[in-house]
Design a protein around this motif. Structure first.
Motif, mmCIF file in Angstrom:
data_model
loop_
_atom_site.group_PDB
_atom_site.id
_atom_site.type_symbol
_atom_site.label_atom_id
_atom_site.label_comp_id
_atom_site.label_asym_id
_atom_site.label_seq_id
_atom_site.Cartn_x
_atom_site.Cartn_y
_atom_site.Cartn_z
ATOM 1 N N THR A 287 0.841 -1.192 0.000
ATOM 2 C CA THR A 287 0.000 0.000 0.000
ATOM 3 C C THR A 287 0.879 1.246 0.000
ATOM 4 O O THR A 287 1.754 1.387 0.854
ATOM 5 C CB THR A 287 -0.919 0.013 1.230
ATOM 6 N N ASN A 360 -10.794 6.975 7.167
ATOM 7 C CA ASN A 360 -10.392 5.576 7.295
ATOM 8 C C ASN A 360 -10.396 4.878 5.930
ATOM 9 O O ASN A 360 -11.153 5.230 5.036
ATOM 10 C CB ASN A 360 -11.313 4.835 8.255
ATOM 11 N N SER A 361 -9.535 3.891 5.813
ATOM 12 C CA SER A 361 -9.437 3.115 4.580
ATOM 13 C C SER A 361 -9.087 1.680 4.922
ATOM 14 O O SER A 361 -8.234 1.434 5.787
ATOM 15 C CB SER A 361 -8.356 3.716 3.664
ATOM 16 N N ALA A 362 -9.728 0.751 4.263
ATOM 17 C CA ALA A 362 -9.421 -0.665 4.478
ATOM 18 C C ALA A 362 -7.965 -0.958 4.141
ATOM 19 O O ALA A 362 -7.342 -1.842 4.745
ATOM 20 C CB ALA A 362 -10.344 -1.536 3.637
ATOM 21 N N TYR A 365 -5.642 -0.189 7.563
ATOM 22 C CA TYR A 365 -5.519 -1.134 8.672
ATOM 23 C C TYR A 365 -5.163 -2.541 8.208
ATOM 24 O O TYR A 365 -4.604 -3.328 8.968
ATOM 25 C CB TYR A 365 -6.767 -1.141 9.564
ATOM 26 N N SER A 366 -5.439 -2.873 6.949
ATOM 27 C CA SER A 366 -5.045 -4.197 6.457
ATOM 28 C C SER A 366 -3.535 -4.283 6.234
ATOM 29 O O SER A 366 -2.958 -5.371 6.229
ATOM 30 C CB SER A 366 -5.785 -4.523 5.158
ATOM 31 N N LYS A 376 -6.955 -4.022 15.096
ATOM 32 C CA LYS A 376 -7.477 -3.852 13.734
ATOM 33 C C LYS A 376 -8.992 -3.653 13.743
ATOM 34 O O LYS A 376 -9.529 -2.865 12.951
ATOM 35 C CB LYS A 376 -7.109 -5.062 12.876
ATOM 36 N N ARG A 377 -9.669 -4.358 14.642
ATOM 37 C CA ARG A 377 -11.128 -4.218 14.730
ATOM 38 C C ARG A 377 -11.498 -2.804 15.163
ATOM 39 O O ARG A 377 -12.426 -2.194 14.601
ATOM 40 C CB ARG A 377 -11.691 -5.234 15.726
ATOM 41 N N SER A 380 -10.723 -0.371 12.280
ATOM 42 C CA SER A 380 -11.677 -0.532 11.181
ATOM 43 C C SER A 380 -13.024 0.112 11.506
ATOM 44 O O SER A 380 -13.801 0.438 10.602
ATOM 45 C CB SER A 380 -11.873 -2.017 10.864
ATOM 46 N N ASP A 381 -13.312 0.308 12.796
ATOM 47 C CA ASP A 381 -14.586 0.890 13.214
ATOM 48 C C ASP A 381 -14.573 2.422 13.149
ATOM 49 O O ASP A 381 -15.605 3.063 13.281
ATOM 50 C CB ASP A 381 -14.907 0.432 14.638
#
Length: 411
Positions: A287, A360-362, A365-366, A376-377, A380-381
């Motif tokens: 990324t 935020n963007s997937a 955190y991925s 991560k949870r 992601s929230d």
């Protein structure tokens, strides 16, 4: 015997018990060193009250809460004496990431057993570590920190009782928490307020300006959008290098960025049966951001010369001060502009406000491999993080996605 004579004393005793359990707080802060320059206080009783109220008003979560408590372990039997105010502090002259706290223990052996259950590594001499959390236990005290650099010094101060006892009212005023910056006798306080779907940190009760900025920025779709004046550039540069803001002559900063997943080529070499070197290519997904950074300067020539003196500009006019390559840096009459060469971004019109907006963007955190599933949870929230400043008023808002449960039950 008259029932009223029995019930009345019981009601009085119950009222006294409720007062001491819910409202009465020991406001003596004994564990903040004299050389602390920042303090975070968490009002444990207020947070507990918010948690119990949220739990009572969301009965659907009752069964899930029990299961969660069994899996994560309870602090109740850990040997810790739960304080009315949890004191977390930063010591002057240390890295921004280094924070410490002192815990009182009712039973040090129970606490050591609790640490082992939480997979802390025993380093010997009553020292324990898990990831970036370091602990040292001495008698009925435990010093915890995100670094082991000052653990022993803090422990010695506790033993000699040299810390001044401070009053919590100087730092916090009926909020879930506070963060305070200490400069000599001057203390600047910021409240920390926990709402159903957001956390606010601010030194002013009026959030209209911040909400107006947030409303405008939410209409976009960029991962990062920021606009800072000279004073804000100076404030943020203190976390990295105190001389950057002044030496670079920067008076205004505008930047935007997006995240993208790209193929990264890794070249390695092997040898065949005849010992000839053979190039081998492998690919992996990484990324990286696409970005544009506009720096306005009082003296663009001095800005350019400063970047060159730091060896941040190479022979190909790439700005190496940013680790994400490739990019291109160019000088103009107003300052310098840095653009990623893969997909440069067109800057939006100025809002003439001071803000940092991170959506935020997937992909974000991925790509954080060091984080556990819980971290991560939580990340992601989050919907966005917003910093804002107007004159002497400052705000930070951490906005979570709308959910069936309030944050205090989700996190």
């Amino acid at each position: 015997m008259n029932k009223k004579k029995i019930i009345l004393p019981l009601v009085v005793l119950l009222a006294v018990a409720v007062y001491f359990w819910v409202f009465h707080k020991n406001k003596n802060l004994k564990y903040i060193p004299e050389n602390a320059d920042a303090v975070i206080l968490i009002d444990i009783k207020k947070v507990t009250g918010q948690y119990l109220f949220s739990l009572a008003t969301h009965p659907s979560h009752w069964s899930g809460n029990k299961a969660k408590g069994k899996s994560t372990g309870s602090l109740k039997g850990s040997g810790i004496r739960v304080p009315d105010f949890l004191q977390i502090f930063h010591i002057k002259g240390t890295k921004f990431s280094e924070w410490y706290s002192v815990l009182e223990l009712k039973d040090s052996q129970k606490f050591i057993g609790f640490l082992k259950k939480q997979n802390f590594e025993d380093k010997g001499n009553n020292r324990f570590q898990k990831d970036q959390i370091f602990l040292i236990i001495n008698g009925n005290h435990c010093v915890a920190g995100t670094s082991d650099w000052a653990l022993e010094a803090i422990q010695k101060e506790i033993q000699t009782s040299s810390n001044p006892v401070r009053d919590a009212d100087r730092f916090i005023h009926n909020t879930a928490g506070s963060i305070s910056f200490i400069s000599g006798k001057k203390i600047q306080n910021f409240s920390i307020e926990l709402h159903d779907d957001e956390i606010e940190i601010k030194n002013n009760s009026n959030s209209e300006i911040l909400n107006a900025v947030a409303s405008r920025l939410q209409k976009g779709n960029h991962f990062l959008d920021l606009e800072l004046d000279k004073e804000n550039i100076r404030n943020f540069s203190r976390f990295f290098n105190k001389s950057i803001a002044d030496s670079s002559q920067a008076v205004y900063l505008k930047a935007m960025a997006d995240l993208e997943q790209v193929n990264d080529t890794i070249i390695s070499y092997e040898y065949d049966d005849n010992f000839n070197e053979v190039e081998k290519k492998t690919f992996q997904k990484i990324t990286q951001p696409d970005y544009t950074i506009d720096i306005k300067s009082d003296d663009p020539e001095k800005t350019w010369a400063y970047f060159q003196s730091k060896k941040w500009i190479n022979s190909e006019n790439q700005f190496t001060g940013i680790p994400f390559q490739p990019n291109q840096i160019n000088r103009n009459n107003n300052g310098v502009v840095i653009k990623s060469t893969r997909k440069p971004i067109a800057l939006s019109p100025k809002l003439k406000e001071n803000y940092i907006f991170i959506r935020n963007s997937a992909l974000l955190y991925s790509s954080l491999k060091t984080l556990g599933n819980t971290e991560k949870r939580i990340i992601s929230d989050i919907e966005y993080v917003l910093y804002g400043n107007k004159s002497q008023d400052y705000w930070v808002k951490i906005k979570a996605k709308n959910g069936e449960l309030p944050l205090i039950l989700r996190w």
